[in-house]
Design a protein around this motif. Structure first.
Motif, PDB file in Angstrom:
ATOM      1  N   GLN A  46       0.832  -1.201   0.000  1.00 34.54           N
ATOM      2  CA  GLN A  46       0.000   0.000   0.000  1.00 34.54           C
ATOM      3  C   GLN A  46       0.866   1.251   0.000  1.00 34.54           C
ATOM      4  O   GLN A  46       0.570   2.231  -0.684  1.00 34.54           O
ATOM      5  CB  GLN A  46      -0.930  -0.011   1.214  1.00 34.54           C
ATOM      6  N   ARG A  47       1.953   1.217   0.748  1.00 29.55           N
ATOM      7  CA  ARG A  47       2.853   2.371   0.824  1.00 29.55           C
ATOM      8  C   ARG A  47       3.649   2.556  -0.467  1.00 29.55           C
ATOM      9  O   ARG A  47       3.848   3.682  -0.916  1.00 29.55           O
ATOM     10  CB  ARG A  47       3.829   2.199   1.992  1.00 29.55           C
ATOM     11  N   ASN A  48       4.075   1.460  -1.069  1.00 28.44           N
ATOM     12  CA  ASN A  48       4.972   1.566  -2.224  1.00 28.44           C
ATOM     13  C   ASN A  48       4.259   1.708  -3.556  1.00 28.44           C
ATOM     14  O   ASN A  48       4.765   2.373  -4.463  1.00 28.44           O
ATOM     15  CB  ASN A  48       5.882   0.330  -2.298  1.00 28.44           C
ATOM     16  N   GLU A  49       3.071   1.077  -3.685  1.00 27.23           N
ATOM     17  CA  GLU A  49       2.484   1.053  -5.019  1.00 27.23           C
ATOM     18  C   GLU A  49       0.958   1.140  -5.040  1.00 27.23           C
ATOM     19  O   GLU A  49       0.390   1.498  -6.070  1.00 27.23           O
ATOM     20  CB  GLU A  49       2.922  -0.225  -5.756  1.00 27.23           C
ATOM     21  N   GLY A  50       0.270   0.842  -3.944  1.00 31.92           N
ATOM     22  CA  GLY A  50      -1.190   0.878  -3.952  1.00 31.92           C
ATOM     23  C   GLY A  50      -1.763  -0.132  -4.927  1.00 31.92           C
ATOM     24  O   GLY A  50      -1.137  -1.123  -5.269  1.00 31.92           O
ATOM     25  N   ASP A  51      -2.998   0.141  -5.380  1.00 30.56           N
ATOM     26  CA  ASP A  51      -3.633  -0.726  -6.393  1.00 30.56           C
ATOM     27  C   ASP A  51      -3.535  -2.188  -5.969  1.00 30.56           C
ATOM     28  O   ASP A  51      -3.155  -3.067  -6.754  1.00 30.56           O
ATOM     29  CB  ASP A  51      -2.951  -0.507  -7.744  1.00 30.56           C
ATOM     30  N   LEU A  52      -3.898  -2.457  -4.724  1.00 31.37           N
ATOM     31  CA  LEU A  52      -3.573  -3.722  -4.092  1.00 31.37           C
ATOM     32  C   LEU A  52      -4.191  -4.929  -4.790  1.00 31.37           C
ATOM     33  O   LEU A  52      -3.499  -5.910  -5.085  1.00 31.37           O
ATOM     34  CB  LEU A  52      -4.018  -3.681  -2.623  1.00 31.37           C
TER      35      LEU A  52
ATOM     36  N   ILE B  70      -6.885   1.069   4.442  1.00 30.68           N
ATOM     37  CA  ILE B  70      -7.046  -0.120   3.610  1.00 30.68           C
ATOM     38  C   ILE B  70      -8.385  -0.798   3.899  1.00 30.68           C
ATOM     39  O   ILE B  70      -8.718  -1.047   5.058  1.00 30.68           O
ATOM     40  CB  ILE B  70      -5.892  -1.109   3.837  1.00 30.68           C
ATOM     41  N   ASN B  71      -9.110  -1.111   2.839  1.00 29.27           N
ATOM     42  CA  ASN B  71     -10.401  -1.806   2.983  1.00 29.27           C
ATOM     43  C   ASN B  71     -10.140  -3.304   3.077  1.00 29.27           C
ATOM     44  O   ASN B  71     -10.204  -4.039   2.096  1.00 29.27           O
ATOM     45  CB  ASN B  71     -11.312  -1.491   1.799  1.00 29.27           C
ATOM     46  N   TYR B  72      -9.839  -3.755   4.294  1.00 27.36           N
ATOM     47  CA  TYR B  72      -9.446  -5.148   4.469  1.00 27.36           C
ATOM     48  C   TYR B  72     -10.592  -6.115   4.241  1.00 27.36           C
ATOM     49  O   TYR B  72     -10.371  -7.260   3.804  1.00 27.36           O
ATOM     50  CB  TYR B  72      -8.806  -5.349   5.846  1.00 27.36           C
ATOM     51  N   LYS B  73     -11.807  -5.728   4.538  1.00 24.30           N
ATOM     52  CA  LYS B  73     -12.918  -6.646   4.305  1.00 24.30           C
ATOM     53  C   LYS B  73     -12.999  -7.007   2.822  1.00 24.30           C
ATOM     54  O   LYS B  73     -13.189  -8.187   2.470  1.00 24.30           O
ATOM     55  CB  LYS B  73     -14.238  -6.048   4.782  1.00 24.30           C
ATOM     56  N   ASN B  74     -12.834  -6.030   1.947  1.00 26.53           N
ATOM     57  CA  ASN B  74     -12.864  -6.303   0.512  1.00 26.53           C
ATOM     58  C   ASN B  74     -11.674  -7.149   0.067  1.00 26.53           C
ATOM     59  O   ASN B  74     -11.804  -8.044  -0.777  1.00 26.53           O
ATOM     60  CB  ASN B  74     -12.872  -4.987  -0.274  1.00 26.53           C
ATOM     61  N   ILE B  75     -10.492  -6.870   0.627  1.00 18.98           N
ATOM     62  CA  ILE B  75      -9.308  -7.642   0.256  1.00 18.98           C
ATOM     63  C   ILE B  75      -9.437  -9.084   0.732  1.00 18.98           C
ATOM     64  O   ILE B  75      -9.150 -10.029  -0.011  1.00 18.98           O
ATOM     65  CB  ILE B  75      -8.040  -6.986   0.828  1.00 18.98           C
ATOM     66  N   PHE B  76      -9.886  -9.267   1.977  1.00 16.86           N
ATOM     67  CA  PHE B  76     -10.056 -10.628   2.486  1.00 16.86           C
ATOM     68  C   PHE B  76     -11.104 -11.386   1.665  1.00 16.86           C
ATOM     69  O   PHE B  76     -10.930 -12.577   1.366  1.00 16.86           O
ATOM     70  CB  PHE B  76     -10.473 -10.594   3.956  1.00 16.86           C
ATOM     71  N   LYS B  77     -12.177 -10.721   1.318  1.00 20.18           N
ATOM     72  CA  LYS B  77     -13.196 -11.361   0.484  1.00 20.18           C
ATOM     73  C   LYS B  77     -12.618 -11.764  -0.864  1.00 20.18           C
ATOM     74  O   LYS B  77     -12.883 -12.864  -1.375  1.00 20.18           O
ATOM     75  CB  LYS B  77     -14.385 -10.415   0.296  1.00 20.18           C
ATOM     76  N   HIS B  78     -11.809 -10.883  -1.446  1.00 23.67           N
ATOM     77  CA  HIS B  78     -11.192 -11.170  -2.745  1.00 23.67           C
ATOM     78  C   HIS B  78     -10.286 -12.392  -2.650  1.00 23.67           C
ATOM     79  O   HIS B  78     -10.315 -13.271  -3.523  1.00 23.67           O
ATOM     80  CB  HIS B  78     -10.405  -9.946  -3.212  1.00 23.67           C
ATOM     81  N   LEU B  79      -9.490 -12.466  -1.589  1.00 25.06           N
ATOM     82  CA  LEU B  79      -8.588 -13.606  -1.410  1.00 25.06           C
ATOM     83  C   LEU B  79      -9.368 -14.894  -1.181  1.00 25.06           C
ATOM     84  O   LEU B  79      -8.998 -15.963  -1.689  1.00 25.06           O
ATOM     85  CB  LEU B  79      -7.647 -13.344  -0.232  1.00 25.06           C
ATOM     86  N   TYR B  80     -10.457 -14.797  -0.447  1.00 26.56           N
ATOM     87  CA  TYR B  80     -11.311 -15.965  -0.207  1.00 26.56           C
ATOM     88  C   TYR B  80     -11.921 -16.459  -1.515  1.00 26.56           C
ATOM     89  O   TYR B  80     -11.966 -17.665  -1.778  1.00 26.56           O
ATOM     90  CB  TYR B  80     -12.399 -15.600   0.793  1.00 26.56           C
ATOM     91  N   GLN B  81     -12.375 -15.532  -2.345  1.00 25.82           N
ATOM     92  CA  GLN B  81     -12.979 -15.901  -3.623  1.00 25.82           C
ATOM     93  C   GLN B  81     -11.948 -16.499  -4.584  1.00 25.82           C
ATOM     94  O   GLN B  81     -12.293 -17.290  -5.462  1.00 25.82           O
ATOM     95  CB  GLN B  81     -13.657 -14.689  -4.250  1.00 25.82           C
ATOM     96  N   LYS B  82     -10.683 -16.116  -4.406  1.00 24.16           N
ATOM     97  CA  LYS B  82      -9.610 -16.707  -5.208  1.00 24.16           C
ATOM     98  C   LYS B  82      -9.170 -18.055  -4.638  1.00 24.16           C
ATOM     99  O   LYS B  82      -8.241 -18.680  -5.163  1.00 24.16           O
ATOM    100  CB  LYS B  82      -8.412 -15.754  -5.272  1.00 24.16           C
ATOM    101  N   GLU B  83      -9.836 -18.480  -3.564  1.00 25.19           N
ATOM    102  CA  GLU B  83      -9.572 -19.762  -2.910  1.00 25.19           C
ATOM    103  C   GLU B  83      -8.149 -19.839  -2.366  1.00 25.19           C
ATOM    104  O   GLU B  83      -7.487 -20.889  -2.416  1.00 25.19           O
ATOM    105  CB  GLU B  83      -9.863 -20.925  -3.860  1.00 25.19           C
TER     106      GLU B  83
ATOM    107  N   ARG C  71     -12.324 -10.323  13.430  1.00 22.04           N
ATOM    108  CA  ARG C  71     -13.654 -10.885  13.247  1.00 22.04           C
ATOM    109  C   ARG C  71     -14.490 -10.014  12.313  1.00 22.04           C
ATOM    110  O   ARG C  71     -15.200 -10.507  11.436  1.00 22.04           O
ATOM    111  CB  ARG C  71     -14.357 -11.007  14.611  1.00 22.04           C
ATOM    112  N   GLU C  72     -14.376  -8.705  12.476  1.00 16.79           N
ATOM    113  CA  GLU C  72     -15.149  -7.778  11.648  1.00 16.79           C
ATOM    114  C   GLU C  72     -14.683  -7.811  10.201  1.00 16.79           C
ATOM    115  O   GLU C  72     -15.502  -7.862   9.267  1.00 16.79           O
ATOM    116  CB  GLU C  72     -15.029  -6.374  12.234  1.00 16.79           C
ATOM    117  N   ALA C  73     -13.372  -7.788   9.979  1.00 16.18           N
ATOM    118  CA  ALA C  73     -12.860  -7.804   8.607  1.00 16.18           C
ATOM    119  C   ALA C  73     -13.080  -9.152   7.935  1.00 16.18           C
ATOM    120  O   ALA C  73     -13.238  -9.242   6.718  1.00 16.18           O
ATOM    121  CB  ALA C  73     -11.371  -7.463   8.606  1.00 16.18           C
ATOM    122  N   ASP C  74     -13.100 -10.225   8.741  1.00 15.56           N
ATOM    123  CA  ASP C  74     -13.283 -11.579   8.231  1.00 15.56           C
ATOM    124  C   ASP C  74     -14.749 -11.909   7.960  1.00 15.56           C
ATOM    125  O   ASP C  74     -15.070 -12.929   7.342  1.00 15.56           O
ATOM    126  CB  ASP C  74     -12.711 -12.570   9.257  1.00 15.56           C
TER     127      ASP C  74
END
Length: 310
Positions: free
Chosen positions: A228-234, A264-277, A304-307
């Protein structure tokens, strides 16, 4: 020298954040009803705390902390300094993890002072020391059934062109991969933001190294805080480099604390990683926004909230 010293005492040294209020925390227990989601069931993703992160509630002994983490629903740990522990302590940790059915996340392939001088130089003595450390790490990994080992190639060598430095790093990583492949171990190269002097600054550079090495034992550690610090567009960069990513670490920005404390919107990132299995470990390499027992419980609730993305 461990990696915390190498990175000049960066904010990941959470132990110093936790120990100061231990006595007061014991004398003043918190109202756990304020944190109804702080313990119990497991998570959708496999989050891995590190030593000291829950010392206020679990005590100062790492084995007791591991038992506490299990009770809180975690199923993995990280231990950057594992390679520096005695063989007996390594075996104790490994035995307990096996008994609980937990996984060991990364430990750092600590090259000592040579990390400062760097594998970018191509000097034989640094590469030889790196290979020796790799062989020592193989034996340590057996004691805890570890699979991933963090590697930081080091600093720029300003006297050499970038392409030569890149070739030197690739050459060293190939040597390490040859040592690790027969044992099913994976070096995960970490791209960092602590100082512009570090050679690997962006995911695409680490991706290039891994592609050139072309080994299942040389992959990317994608640290969300640093990227996030170096490049964003996570999410875009995660997807671009996905086939070479073997390990992920967490920390919000600014501040390098738990999810929900920064931008950082961790809920969205965690969801994305989960969907990528994604089935790998999510290392919790950050500090706590609050001190004491209450800070530790707030940390669990933040996860718990982000997950909670399903």
């Amino acid at each position: 020298m461990n990696r915390t010293e190498f990175l000049k005492n960066s904010a990941i040294a959470t132990g110093t954040l936790l120990t100061g209020s231990a006595v007061n925390a014991v004398a003043n227990p918190i109202d756990l009803s304020r944190y109804p989601h702080a313990s119990g069931k497991t998570f959708n993703l496999d989050y891995a705390p590190h030593e000291g992160m829950f010392a206020q509630n679990a005590g100062n002994k790492f084995l007791d902390q591991i038992r506490y983490l299990y009770d809180m629903g975690f199923r993995s740990i990280e231990d950057n300094g594992f390679l520096g522990r005695s063989e007996a302590e390594q075996s104790q940790i490994g035995d307990l993890l096996a008994k609980l059915g937990m996984r060991m996340g990364v430990f750092v392939l600590d090259g000592g002072d040579n990390w400062k001088i760097s594998l970018t130089t191509g000097k034989k003595e640094f590469k030889s020391h790196f290979e020796e450390t790799c062989r020592r790490a193989v034996e340590a990994a057996k004691r805890c059934n570890a699979k991933w080992l963090t590697v930081v190639p080091g600093f720029y060598e300003r006297k050499l062109p970038y392409g030569i430095q890149m070739s030197n790093v690739v050459d060293a990583m190939r040597a390490g991969a040859e040592i690790f492949e027969p044992h099913g171990l994976i070096m995960v190269l970490e791209t960092l933001s602590d100082t512009p002097e570090l050679f690997l600054q962006h995911t695409h550079e680490t991706y290039s190294v891994c592609k050139a090495v072309n080994s299942p034992s040389c992959k990317i550690l994608f640290d969300i805080y640093h990227m996030q610090r170096n490049e964003g567009d996570l999410i875009v960069n995660l997807d671009r480099c996905w086939e070479e990513i073997a390990y992920i670490q967490i920390g919000d920005n600014p501040g390098r604390k738990e999810p929900g404390t920064g931008e950082i919107n961790y809920k969205n990132i965690f969801k994305h990683l989960y969907q990528k299995e994604y089935k790998g470990i999510m290392g919790m390499e950050h500090g706590l926004s609050l001190k004491g027992k209450e800070g530790e419980m707030r940390l669990i609730q933040a996860y718990r909230e982000a997950d909670n993305f399903l």
